[in-house]
Design a protein around this motif. Structure first.
Motif, PDB file in Angstrom:
ATOM      1  N   SER A 129     -78.376   4.962 -22.860  1.00 27.18           N
ATOM      2  CA  SER A 129     -77.883   5.654 -21.669  1.00 27.18           C
ATOM      3  C   SER A 129     -77.752   4.756 -20.459  1.00 27.18           C
ATOM      4  CB  SER A 129     -78.802   6.838 -21.331  1.00 27.18           C
ATOM      5  OG  SER A 129     -80.081   6.380 -20.939  1.00 27.18           O
ATOM      6  N   HIS A 130     -78.543   3.668 -20.402  1.00 28.65           N
ATOM      7  CA  HIS A 130     -78.480   2.779 -19.241  1.00 28.65           C
ATOM      8  C   HIS A 130     -77.179   1.974 -19.213  1.00 28.65           C
ATOM      9  CE1 HIS A 130     -83.089   2.787 -18.380  1.00 28.65           C
ATOM     10  NE2 HIS A 130     -82.500   3.942 -18.194  1.00 28.65           N
ATOM     11  N   ILE A 160     -79.447   8.882 -18.556  1.00 32.85           N
ATOM     12  CA  ILE A 160     -78.446   8.603 -17.525  1.00 32.85           C
ATOM     13  C   ILE A 160     -77.066   8.746 -18.158  1.00 32.85           C
ATOM     14  CG2 ILE A 160     -77.577   6.918 -15.852  1.00 32.85           C
ATOM     15  CD1 ILE A 160     -80.361   5.560 -16.056  1.00 32.85           C
ATOM     16  N   ASN A 167     -74.449   3.278 -19.000  1.00 31.59           N
ATOM     17  CA  ASN A 167     -73.615   3.974 -18.020  1.00 31.59           C
ATOM     18  C   ASN A 167     -73.812   3.418 -16.617  1.00 31.59           C
ATOM     19  OD1 ASN A 167     -72.239   5.839 -19.688  1.00 31.59           O
ATOM     20  ND2 ASN A 167     -74.124   7.013 -19.895  1.00 31.59           N
ATOM     21  N   LEU A 168     -75.003   2.875 -16.323  1.00 29.21           N
ATOM     22  CA  LEU A 168     -75.229   2.201 -15.046  1.00 29.21           C
ATOM     23  C   LEU A 168     -74.451   0.904 -15.002  1.00 29.21           C
ATOM     24  CD1 LEU A 168     -79.055   2.492 -14.242  1.00 29.21           C
ATOM     25  CD2 LEU A 168     -77.170   3.348 -12.863  1.00 29.21           C
ATOM     26  N   ALA A 209     -70.740   1.401 -14.575  1.00 29.01           N
ATOM     27  CA  ALA A 209     -70.373   1.828 -13.225  1.00 29.01           C
ATOM     28  C   ALA A 209     -70.372   0.672 -12.239  1.00 29.01           C
ATOM     29  CB  ALA A 209     -71.324   2.918 -12.752  1.00 29.01           C
ATOM     30  N   GLN A 265     -72.783   9.566 -17.821  1.00 27.17           N
ATOM     31  CA  GLN A 265     -71.735   8.886 -17.052  1.00 27.17           C
ATOM     32  C   GLN A 265     -71.715   9.337 -15.599  1.00 27.17           C
ATOM     33  OE1 GLN A 265     -67.829   9.250 -18.767  1.00 27.17           O
ATOM     34  NE2 GLN A 265     -67.032   7.512 -17.629  1.00 27.17           N
ATOM     35  N   GLU A 287     -74.247  10.627 -13.779  1.00 26.25           N
ATOM     36  CA  GLU A 287     -75.422  10.082 -13.096  1.00 26.25           C
ATOM     37  C   GLU A 287     -75.284   8.591 -12.840  1.00 26.25           C
ATOM     38  OE1 GLU A 287     -76.858  13.887 -14.844  1.00 26.25           O
ATOM     39  OE2 GLU A 287     -75.590  12.246 -15.536  1.00 26.25           O
ATOM     40  N   GLY A 288     -74.709   7.876 -13.810  1.00 33.68           N
ATOM     41  CA  GLY A 288     -74.520   6.436 -13.660  1.00 33.68           C
ATOM     42  C   GLY A 288     -73.638   6.095 -12.479  1.00 33.68           C
ATOM     43  N   ASN A 289     -72.515   6.798 -12.360  1.00 24.43           N
ATOM     44  CA  ASN A 289     -71.588   6.538 -11.255  1.00 24.43           C
ATOM     45  C   ASN A 289     -72.173   6.937  -9.904  1.00 24.43           C
ATOM     46  OD1 ASN A 289     -68.743   5.572 -12.164  1.00 24.43           O
ATOM     47  ND2 ASN A 289     -69.304   7.091 -13.697  1.00 24.43           N
ATOM     48  N   LEU A 316     -81.629  -3.390 -14.352  1.00 19.45           N
ATOM     49  CA  LEU A 316     -81.587  -2.988 -15.761  1.00 19.45           C
ATOM     50  C   LEU A 316     -82.504  -3.846 -16.628  1.00 19.45           C
ATOM     51  CD1 LEU A 316     -77.804  -2.197 -16.298  1.00 19.45           C
ATOM     52  CD2 LEU A 316     -79.704  -0.616 -16.497  1.00 19.45           C
TER      53      LEU A 316
END
Length: 484
Positions: free
Chosen positions: A154-155, A63, A157-158, A161, A65, A67-69, A145
């Protein structure tokens, strides 16, 4: 663009929303509300649909940035569109746009309402409204999460966001543990407030709903009088609770992990408390002098002043009095507090105190640079140097914020309402506060706006809660291209 992982995350969100919809079913069973069957049906549909769509995880779980947004923006839109359906199907809010407005106001912890008579709702729907505040306060993605299988960092980025504030800092190395730490603090504080309200002799249903609103800094009351009919002690408990949930949760994490000195060094928290105290004292003196007949007791004066300052700066939205009748000096202070908001990393909305501090320090640094061209003056927060990237993101946010603020006022002005109403309506929704001034004051509602204006204000609530980028990026054409 990793579309599969985005779809998979949204499926998880739908599944979790289904389980959350089971809680109102328990209330329906207790109060024998017939509306409970509607909530149960939508809960089961969401759970079944979520499991079906998330059964097979995508091979690529990275994920980034973008994809997170996108995932966060779409997830919040989806939970709102689905979460509004029970209101419509029970017939308690017949118009779908009104139902979406109400639930978006709930999830974004805004508290603005289109309902003219809150007490006409069933206990089940009243609970769902208030519970949506608690869900949205910390964020449904933060909760997920804790459950998603982690792949590297990578998470994060979730979390970046969805979590409000200038930037998200890790409490602990793993994102899953980071989310767990946040929710443990959130749950602990929520439970503590419920217990204290119960001890104060507030009934259990009110204690739950009022705490959900205070914890999420939302503001959906279950009485038409909001919090005015509660006792003085209960109003003080709610005031302290709202202010506590407006503090950066990093402060509590540091305090609980025996890093008290670091917690006390947090410049944002100190500034936040100072603004509350100074604002409340100024308002108390002002209303006491202007309304000597009503505010004869300093006890009531300070109670109302601190309650309204607490509810506005934390963007909660409860009220104990019609502050729209207060002198212009006090109303001006409240308006500025609407813009300021609470701390970053809290459940509160608004610009955030940290951004205001950074903005003033950046201006001061620029003036120093003009006077001393060869000098170097770094911008610091709580003793630490702030990176140019953080300052840049802060400036981008402020420019975007005021651009959206102005555009929204322009768009809803077509309805023909007075300027004070339009400005405060946008301020109330964009900053996730709830009540404003004029026709959207603490004893009014948003039902009189046109469908178009309601959609604009729904957009403002979402973009305000997610702090602009996760919603704005959905309208950027290059977002949807596979490369770039």
């Amino acid at each position: 663009m990793n579309r599969r992982v985005i779809g998979w995350i949204i499926a998880w969100v739908l599944k979790v929303e289904g389980y959350l919809l089971l809680f109102p079913c328990v209330i329906a069973y207790i109060y024998r509300d017939k509306e409970g069957w509607v909530y149960l049906a939508f809960a089961l549909i969401a759970i079944a649909g979520g499991y079906l769509l998330s059964f097979r995880a995508p091979r690529n779980m990275e994920i980034y940035q973008r994809e997170g947004n996108v995932a966060v923006g779409l997830a919040w839109i989806c939970i709102s569109l689905y979460g509004a359906l029970p209101f419509v199907m029970t017939g308690e809010i017949p118009k779908y746009v009104d139902a979406v407005f109400e639930i978006v106001s709930g999830f974004t912890t805004t508290g603005s309402s289109i309902l003219k008579d809150v007490e006409a709702l069933s206990h089940t729907s009243l609970f769902w409204r208030s519970f949506s505040h608690w869900i949205g306060g910390m964020g449904v993605l933060v909760f997920i999460l804790m459950l998603l299988p982690a792949r590297g960092g990578s998470h994060m980025n979730l979390m970046k966001a969805e979590s409000p504030g200038v930037e998200v800092s890790k409490f602990v190395p793993k994102v899953k543990n980071n989310a767990s730490s946040l929710y443990r603090i959130y749950l602990g504080m929520t439970a503590a407030m419920i217990i204290v309200l119960l001890i104060s002799d507030m009934n259990w249903f009110d204690s739950l709903c009022i705490t959900f609103g205070a914890a999420g800094t939302g503001g959906f009351a279950i009485l038409n009088s909001s919090c005015a009919s509660y006792t003085a002690a209960q109003q003080w408990i709610i005031t302290i609770g709202m202010i506590a949930f407006g503090v950066n949760f990093s402060f509590y994490f540091l305090a609980l992990t025996r890093h008290g000195k670091e917690a006390l060094k947090m410049e944002e928290v100190r500034t936040y408390i100072a603004i509350i105290v100074v604002s409340a004292v100024l308002i108390a003196v002002n209303i006491h002098n202007q309304f000597p007949g009503f505010y004869q007791s300093w006890g009531k004066t300070f109670r109302d002043a601190f309650f309204q300052v607490g509810t506005i700066i934390t963007t909660t939205g409860y009220s104990t009095t019609n502050f729209d009748l207060w002198p212009s000096f006090s109303k001006t202070i409240l308006f500025f507090l609407m813009i300021f908001g609470a701390c970053a990393g809290s459940t509160g909305g608004g610009i955030k105190i940290s951004r205001l501090i950074l903005a003033f320090k950046t201006i001061r640094s620029q003036l120093y640079q003009i006077v001393h061209p060869r000098g170097v003056r770094q911008v610091k927060m709580s003793g630490q140097v702030v990176s140019p990237k953080t300052i840049r993101s802060c400036c981008i946010f402020l420019v975007s914020y005021f651009a959206i603020f102005g555009l929204s006022i322009f768009l809803i002005s077509a309805d023909g309402h007075d300027f004070e109403t339009n400005v405060s309506a946008v301020a109330a929704t964009l900053n996730n506060i709830g009540p404003g001034f004029g026709e959207v004051g603490p004893i009014c509602n948003f039902s009189f706006f046109s469908t178009f204006s309601k959609i604009v204000l729904i957009f403002d609530m979402l973009i305000g809660r997610l702090e602009i980028i996760p919603i704005l990026i959905l309208f950027y054409p290059r977002t949807w291209k596979n490369n770039g």
